[in-house]
Design a protein around this motif. Structure first.
Motif, PDB file in Angstrom:
ATOM      1  N   GLN A 116     -58.751  55.068  -7.129  1.00  0.00           N
ATOM      2  CA  GLN A 116     -59.823  55.548  -7.993  1.00  0.00           C
ATOM      3  C   GLN A 116     -61.013  54.600  -8.020  1.00  0.00           C
ATOM      4  O   GLN A 116     -62.173  55.039  -8.132  1.00  0.00           O
ATOM      5  CB  GLN A 116     -59.301  55.797  -9.415  1.00  0.00           C
ATOM      6  CG  GLN A 116     -58.640  54.610 -10.079  1.00  0.00           C
ATOM      7  CD  GLN A 116     -57.150  54.586  -9.831  1.00  0.00           C
ATOM      8  OE1 GLN A 116     -56.678  54.966  -8.776  1.00  0.00           O
ATOM      9  NE2 GLN A 116     -56.401  54.140 -10.830  1.00  0.00           N
ATOM     10  N   GLU A 117     -60.771  53.297  -7.903  1.00  0.00           N
ATOM     11  CA  GLU A 117     -61.872  52.345  -7.876  1.00  0.00           C
ATOM     12  C   GLU A 117     -62.675  52.460  -6.577  1.00  0.00           C
ATOM     13  O   GLU A 117     -63.904  52.275  -6.578  1.00  0.00           O
ATOM     14  CB  GLU A 117     -61.335  50.924  -8.039  1.00  0.00           C
ATOM     15  CG  GLU A 117     -60.729  50.648  -9.412  1.00  0.00           C
ATOM     16  CD  GLU A 117     -61.764  50.720 -10.523  1.00  0.00           C
ATOM     17  OE1 GLU A 117     -62.841  50.104 -10.375  1.00  0.00           O
ATOM     18  OE2 GLU A 117     -61.501  51.396 -11.525  1.00  0.00           O
ATOM     19  N   LEU A 130     -64.136  62.416 -11.832  1.00  0.00           N
ATOM     20  CA  LEU A 130     -63.355  63.573 -11.382  1.00  0.00           C
ATOM     21  C   LEU A 130     -62.063  63.130 -10.716  1.00  0.00           C
ATOM     22  O   LEU A 130     -61.002  63.753 -10.909  1.00  0.00           O
ATOM     23  CB  LEU A 130     -64.192  64.418 -10.416  1.00  0.00           C
ATOM     24  CG  LEU A 130     -65.353  65.199 -11.023  1.00  0.00           C
ATOM     25  CD1 LEU A 130     -66.155  65.892  -9.926  1.00  0.00           C
ATOM     26  CD2 LEU A 130     -64.852  66.218 -12.042  1.00  0.00           C
ATOM     27  N   CYS A 131     -62.125  62.052  -9.940  1.00  0.00           N
ATOM     28  CA  CYS A 131     -60.927  61.531  -9.278  1.00  0.00           C
ATOM     29  C   CYS A 131     -59.904  61.057 -10.304  1.00  0.00           C
ATOM     30  O   CYS A 131     -58.719  61.354 -10.179  1.00  0.00           O
ATOM     31  CB  CYS A 131     -61.320  60.385  -8.342  1.00  0.00           C
ATOM     32  SG  CYS A 131     -59.924  59.590  -7.520  1.00  0.00           S
ATOM     33  N   GLU A 132     -60.358  60.332 -11.308  1.00  0.00           N
ATOM     34  CA  GLU A 132     -59.429  59.821 -12.316  1.00  0.00           C
ATOM     35  C   GLU A 132     -58.815  60.961 -13.128  1.00  0.00           C
ATOM     36  O   GLU A 132     -57.622  60.932 -13.446  1.00  0.00           O
ATOM     37  CB  GLU A 132     -60.155  58.831 -13.220  1.00  0.00           C
ATOM     38  CG  GLU A 132     -60.525  57.533 -12.500  1.00  0.00           C
ATOM     39  CD  GLU A 132     -61.145  56.514 -13.418  1.00  0.00           C
ATOM     40  OE1 GLU A 132     -61.773  56.915 -14.424  1.00  0.00           O
ATOM     41  OE2 GLU A 132     -61.010  55.307 -13.136  1.00  0.00           O
ATOM     42  N   VAL A 133     -59.605  61.963 -13.450  1.00  0.00           N
ATOM     43  CA  VAL A 133     -59.068  63.128 -14.159  1.00  0.00           C
ATOM     44  C   VAL A 133     -58.041  63.854 -13.288  1.00  0.00           C
ATOM     45  O   VAL A 133     -56.982  64.279 -13.775  1.00  0.00           O
ATOM     46  CB  VAL A 133     -60.212  64.082 -14.562  1.00  0.00           C
ATOM     47  CG1 VAL A 133     -59.653  65.398 -15.112  1.00  0.00           C
ATOM     48  CG2 VAL A 133     -61.114  63.424 -15.602  1.00  0.00           C
ATOM     49  N   ALA A 134     -58.341  63.989 -11.988  1.00  0.00           N
ATOM     50  CA  ALA A 134     -57.401  64.647 -11.072  1.00  0.00           C
ATOM     51  C   ALA A 134     -56.095  63.873 -10.983  1.00  0.00           C
ATOM     52  O   ALA A 134     -55.002  64.472 -10.943  1.00  0.00           O
ATOM     53  CB  ALA A 134     -58.027  64.774  -9.682  1.00  0.00           C
ATOM     54  N   GLU A 349     -56.108  55.503 -20.004  1.00  0.00           N
ATOM     55  CA  GLU A 349     -56.546  54.323 -20.737  1.00  0.00           C
ATOM     56  C   GLU A 349     -57.885  53.810 -20.206  1.00  0.00           C
ATOM     57  O   GLU A 349     -58.787  53.450 -20.970  1.00  0.00           O
ATOM     58  CB  GLU A 349     -55.480  53.228 -20.630  1.00  0.00           C
ATOM     59  CG  GLU A 349     -55.820  51.917 -21.324  1.00  0.00           C
ATOM     60  CD  GLU A 349     -55.603  51.967 -22.823  1.00  0.00           C
ATOM     61  OE1 GLU A 349     -55.729  50.923 -23.469  1.00  0.00           O
ATOM     62  OE2 GLU A 349     -55.315  53.063 -23.357  1.00  0.00           O
ATOM     63  N   GLY A 350     -58.023  53.781 -18.890  1.00  0.00           N
ATOM     64  CA  GLY A 350     -59.275  53.332 -18.289  1.00  0.00           C
ATOM     65  C   GLY A 350     -60.444  54.239 -18.649  1.00  0.00           C
ATOM     66  O   GLY A 350     -61.543  53.764 -18.954  1.00  0.00           O
ATOM     67  N   LEU A 351     -60.209  55.560 -18.621  1.00  0.00           N
ATOM     68  CA  LEU A 351     -61.256  56.504 -19.007  1.00  0.00           C
ATOM     69  C   LEU A 351     -61.658  56.308 -20.472  1.00  0.00           C
ATOM     70  O   LEU A 351     -62.841  56.350 -20.819  1.00  0.00           O
ATOM     71  CB  LEU A 351     -60.774  57.938 -18.777  1.00  0.00           C
ATOM     72  CG  LEU A 351     -60.728  58.428 -17.326  1.00  0.00           C
ATOM     73  CD1 LEU A 351     -59.981  59.750 -17.239  1.00  0.00           C
ATOM     74  CD2 LEU A 351     -62.136  58.577 -16.759  1.00  0.00           C
TER      75      LEU A 351
END
Length: 463
Positions: A116-117, A130-134, A349-351
């Motif tokens: 994701q990073e 969008l990647c982190e949500v996916a 948590e990151g979001l």
């Protein structure tokens, strides 16, 4: 290598600009990577890990293989037989391997250590979010699939223990599927999911790998020496339509999806070079292909079109060798659920921290309370959905569509953006070829995801 101008503006949400803290928070639990500190940096400016080439191959194979192999015989049936299934897997393998290599290249260019990073740094904020949500949705759906698998295998084992191979209804309350899944989840999965770190699970992962190979061996043996009571259904030799072939893609994507954990593995290597990594992922995918093909071909030929979406459910309950395989699968998903939950939890948590504009080190006091709450909500929601969605085929289809995004869409977008950044330094023919390939990856992934979503909506409307 041409210099790549990567978008790495993380300040848009007011979050911490310390890449080391972000990497630590969102790091994959599968591997240990060296910290980004000046004292430990190599002469070339890159951190060196401790994982050998052979070790990296094993880790990638371990990340790839799992409970998804239970669905491959049904995927061969959906695709229209052995020839169509083998051709489809071989064709997709080229794109799967190239996606892994693209991610390593972009990780090296952006100096980021997680999937994701890398997407965030190369493609910008919107695509990164969008990647982190996916990832969160994918891990959530996979946890549901794991609970369904536990229930499927427990039903067969309990039927043998109750001396009721036909699994007749009306048994004691403690043999009810909903009760057994809930009891197992509360006794084993929930306690393993709450801790902040899950490094202790590295020992259980070895048993998970052994169990996966055992399941494959049993399916092959049962095909060579079948039981007399097992009679196969129709053996398809050609697909009913082209759409039938495409319907098998989500299962294949779910099985081969190891891309999210591949970036930390690449950065954990002693020699994190793209060329070396290409050999690692090629060897790993060939091994995984052999396992999936052995399971898919032999399972399909054993039962034909009558094969269950979970192939172990097609075998008689009283078969002890298969019962051991079911126990191994249960053990595998019991240890895999907390790992998938951990990956999803740290992304959520990151979001949350980015949205609040709160650095990691300033929020330690409330971390434990928030972690327990997140774990309980995640656990209860996945359990409730697993109790009322008994068909694992539907779940695999949906999360397989998301897996296609990790295999095709995001790597394709990263390749396009990376090449656009170095456009002036690359020969036009090479530039156009790579950009076109990136567009092809994005198109293929979007097609699989769109088709899967459309099928799910269409089935729900018919129901």
């Amino acid at each position: 290598m041409a210099q790549v101008s990567i978008n790495s503006d993380y300040s848009e949400w007011g979050s911490s600009t310390d890449a080391g803290e972000r990497a630590r928070l969102l790091q994959s639990p599968c591997v240990d990577t060296a910290p980004k500190s000046e004292g430990e940096a190599s002469p070339e400016g890159l951190d060196r890990g401790t994982t050998s080439t052979l070790g990296a191959i094993f880790i990638v194979v371990n990340a790839c293989l799992g409970a998804g192999l239970l669905n491959f015989p049904a995927a061969f049936s959906t695709a229209g037989g052995v020839a169509a299934g083998v051709t489809l897997q071989m064709g997709m393998l080229v794109f799967i391997i190239s996606g892994l290599v693209i991610l390593a290249y972009c990780s090296q260019a952006s100096n980021e250590r997680t999937y994701q990073e890398v997407v965030w740094a190369v493609c910008g904020k919107l695509t990164g979010v969008l990647c982190e949500v996916a990832i969160a949705i994918y891990t959530f759906g996979t946890c549901i699939a794991f609970l369904i698998i536990i229930g499927d295998q427990q039903d067969k084992i309990i039927a043998v223990m109750a001396k009721d191979p036909e699994e007749a209804s009306g048994g004691p309350w403690y043999t009810d599927r909903k009760f057994t899944i809930s009891l197992t989840a509360f006794l084993f999965i929930l306690p393993l999911s709450i801790p902040k770190e899950i490094g202790f699970q590295k020992y259980a992962s070895f048993l998970s790998v052994v169990g996966t190979w055992y399941v494959t061996a049993i399916i092959i043996i049962k095909y060579i020496w079948p039981d007399k009571e097992m009679t196969p259904g129709d053996i398809l030799t050609r697909p009913a339509s082209w759409m039938a072939v495409f319907n098998a893609m989500p299962t294949i994507c779910f099985g081969f999806q190891c891309h999210v954990s591949s970036v930390p593995v690449f950065n954990s290597m002693r020699q994190p070079e793209v060329k070396t990594w290409g050999g690692v992922v090629t060897a790993a995918m060939v091994i995984a292909l052999a396992v999936y093909m052995g399971t898919g071909i032999c399972g399909f030929l054993t039962f034909g079109a009558a094969v269950d979406p979970d192939v172990l459910l097609s075998y008689p309950s009283e078969d002890m060798a298969v019962a051991v395989a079911r126990a191994f699968i249960i053990l595998s998903v019991l240890t895999s659920y907390p790992i998938l939950h951990f990956c999803g939890r740290v992304v959520v948590e990151g979001l949350w921290l980015r949205y609040q504009g709160m650095p990691v080190e300033e929020d330690v006091g409330r971390e434990q309370r928030r972690r327990v709450l997140q774990t309980l909500v995640w656990f209860l929601l996945t359990l409730l959905l697993a109790l009322f969605i008994p068909d694992i085929g539907k779940v695999i289809s949906v999360i397989g569509g998301l897996a296609a995004c990790f295999i095709f869409v995001f790597p394709g977008l990263c390749l396009i953006q990376a090449k656009l950044s170095e456009m002036e330094e690359v020969k036009p023919a090479s530039w156009w070829a790579l950009v076109s390939y990136g567009v092809l990856l994005v198109t293929l992934g979007a097609f699989i995801f769109g088709q899967t979503t459309a099928n799910a909506i269409y089935v729900d409307l018919l129901a």
